[in-house]
Design an enzyme around this catalytic site. Structure first.
Site, PDB file in Angstrom:
ATOM      1  N   GLY A 290     -28.694  20.495  36.640  1.00 14.23           N
ATOM      2  CA  GLY A 290     -28.024  19.211  36.470  1.00 14.23           C
ATOM      3  C   GLY A 290     -26.724  19.247  37.249  1.00 14.23           C
ATOM      4  N   ARG A 291     -25.764  19.986  36.698  1.00 15.32           N
ATOM      5  CA  ARG A 291     -24.430  20.086  37.282  1.00 15.32           C
ATOM      6  C   ARG A 291     -24.455  20.477  38.764  1.00 15.32           C
ATOM      7  NH1 ARG A 291     -20.132  21.363  33.978  1.00 15.32           N
ATOM      8  NH2 ARG A 291     -21.644  22.225  32.519  1.00 15.32           N
ATOM      9  N   ARG A 327     -14.545  15.993  29.671  1.00 15.12           N
ATOM     10  CA  ARG A 327     -14.661  17.450  29.817  1.00 15.12           C
ATOM     11  C   ARG A 327     -13.363  18.218  29.549  1.00 15.12           C
ATOM     12  NH1 ARG A 327     -15.748  19.853  33.888  1.00 15.12           N
ATOM     13  NH2 ARG A 327     -17.073  21.429  32.965  1.00 15.12           N
ATOM     14  N   TYR A 331     -13.988  20.658  26.554  1.00 13.52           N
ATOM     15  CA  TYR A 331     -14.242  22.062  26.923  1.00 13.52           C
ATOM     16  C   TYR A 331     -13.025  22.739  27.536  1.00 13.52           C
ATOM     17  CZ  TYR A 331     -19.065  20.121  27.289  1.00 13.52           C
ATOM     18  OH  TYR A 331     -20.264  19.485  27.102  1.00 13.52           O
ATOM     19  N   CYS A 358      -4.838   7.285  22.574  1.00 12.36           N
ATOM     20  CA  CYS A 358      -3.973   7.814  21.515  1.00 12.36           C
ATOM     21  C   CYS A 358      -4.544   9.074  20.886  1.00 12.36           C
ATOM     22  CB  CYS A 358      -3.724   6.733  20.482  1.00 12.36           C
ATOM     23  SG  CYS A 358      -2.859   5.355  21.227  1.00 12.36           S
ATOM     24  N   GLU A 359      -4.552  10.143  21.668  1.00 15.96           N
ATOM     25  CA  GLU A 359      -4.967  11.476  21.237  1.00 15.96           C
ATOM     26  C   GLU A 359      -4.201  12.457  22.112  1.00 15.96           C
ATOM     27  OE1 GLU A 359      -7.295  12.364  18.943  1.00 15.96           O
ATOM     28  OE2 GLU A 359      -8.165  10.374  18.601  1.00 15.96           O
TER      29      GLU A 359
END
Ligand SMILES: *Cc1c(COP(=O)(O)O)cnc(C)c1O
Length: 434
Positions: A290-291, A327, A331, A358-359
């Protein structure tokens, strides 16, 4: 390698100036290089030349219809993990008879969709799932082609959230139970044993874990060939890509300059390590990258909204956020971030590069050095083609970003920025509140 580079200090994707794309379609916008995807596909195919190989693109990495159409046109099959992905491939005009359907939670409707469209095989992860596939196949009057996903219990030496081949995670059946699992398969009337599968994890940057896993599964595959006449072994995906020096890695010169011991995984090294182990089996080999195919082929374009100078830190606040590209938040992954217009005469800036959500985890990079930038200028977040848009959400009531595909000097919108009207279309105020 990829096709993002500066020409006269202006970042280009192939022959397209990215500032023009940002101006025309606004930001945040994903841009994909079709030529990069095609090059990666060709290189991987070439590096496995000695095998009867089928590349099944892991759709979950990027399921934009244009990407699926491009890969299908190149001859790829697909690795699906949901009915939605199968429907996307069909909508893109792809033939799914070379494709496989994986995932631990297949519903009856998804199994039916796969069987009705002639899926090459379903990758089974548990006995109750096998019973369900047998049942659905019986109702349709077909024999369901399957492979069992075997967990080889190797450590892929990657981030804990993307490792899948250890005995303690939810995927597959432990290798020591493989013989019993196939014995169980052989008892179901509507099941046809077609192959065996494994997948050990993602973003694996050396050949060691792949070699370990293949060495463990080859004797089993040989045994299954003798006993049940299986026709293929799928060795999964997981080939890692360059994130840290993403821009530089677009050129062959960068790869040539890497000392052999530090050179990131190449498809050539992968093929050279695995081909001699796989060839003697005489089976068709499926690979499910995939990647590797799409990761370095994509960038997320964003606009600088503010440069906020704090007491101890600077913050470069973008219009892209964790909902567009999760990501880094999920991760702790690294993405290189570069200005669309390079100006080497400017002073350097060290800043946290953040989004407006807002995180606190809405941060693309901490203490990153880049040229001083101000409101209205654009940046590109590189290596964002895989697990970028496909993981995007609407958190903070944000609209999903636009997507553009480039080939040569041409570029087209392949997914329009979501409209607010479309987002609220299915919502309604209940009668008891009216
Ligand atoms: C996610 C996945 C892949 C692809 O992983 P990449 O790291 O993107 O290559 C392949 N096979 C299966 C079964 C997967 O779940």
């Amino acid at each position: 390698m990829h096709h993002f580079r500066y020409t006269a200090d202006s970042l280009h994707c192939e022959n397209v100036e990215l500032a023009a794309v940002a101006q025309l379609y606004g930001t945040p916008t994903y841009v994909y290089s079709a030529t990069t995807i095609a090059d990666h596909y060709a290189r991987l195919k070439q590096s496995l030349d000695g095998l009867d190989v089928e590349i099944c693109y892991a759709t979950k990495a990027n399921s934009n219809l244009a990407v699926l159409r491009l890969l299908s046109g190149l001859g790829a099959g697909f690795d699906f993990v949901s009915g939605g992905e199968i429907r996307r491939a069909l909508a893109a005009g792809a033939d799914i008879q070379k494709s496989v359907f994986a995932g631990v939670g297949k519903t009856e409707a998804e199994i039916k969709l796969a069987l009705e469209n002639g899926m090459y095989a379903l990758h089974v992860e548990s006995e109750p799932e096998l019973a369900r596939i047998n049942h659905v196949a019986g109702k349709l009057g077909v024999k369901a082609p399957i492979a069992v996903r075997i967990n080889p219990d190797v450590d892929a030496q990657t981030h804990a959230k993307v490792t899948t081949g250890r005995s303690d995670n939810k995927f597959g059946i432990p290798i020591k139970h493989a013989a019993a699992a196939y014995e169980a398969c052989s008892k179901f009337k509507n099941i046809r044993i077609r192959g065996v599968q494994m997948h050990i994890g993602s973003q694996i940057t050396e050949t060691g874990p792949f070699v370990d896993a293949v060495q463990r599964i080859v004797p089993l595959a040989a045994e299954l060939k003798a006993k049940y006449g299986i026709e293929y072994l799928s060795i999964g995906g997981g080939l890692g890509i360059v994130y840290r020096e993403a821009l530089a890695s677009g050129s062959q010169a960068w790869w040539d300059a890497q000392p052999a011991a530090k050179r990131p995984l190449t498809p050539e090294a992968y093929g050279a390590a695995l081909t001699p182990l796989l060839q003697p089996l005489g089976l068709k080999i499926l690979v499910e990258p995939g990647r590797f195919l799409v990761g370095n082929a994509g960038a997320l374009l964003a606009r600088v909204e503010y440069l906020k100078r704090g007491l101890t830190k600077n913050f470069l606040i973008l219009d892209a956020a964790m909902n567009d590209l999760v990501r880094p938040a999920m991760y702790e992954s690294y993405h290189e971030i570069v200005p669309l217009q390079r100006d080497t005469t400017r002073r350097a800036l060290v800043a946290d590069i953040v989004g407006p959500v807002c995180e606190s985890s809405d941060c693309f990079a901490k203490d990153r050095q880049l040229q001083e930038l101000g409101e209205g200028e654009f940046v590109a977040i590189l290596s964002a083609g895989a697990y970028g848009f496909s993981m995007a959400s609407r958190y903070n009531a944000r609209l999903l970003p636009a997507e553009v595909m480039v080939r040569g000097g041409a570029f087209e919108l392949v997914n329009a920025r979501e409209s607010f009207e479309r987002v609220i279309e299915g919502e309604k105020i209940p009668t008891f509140l009216v």
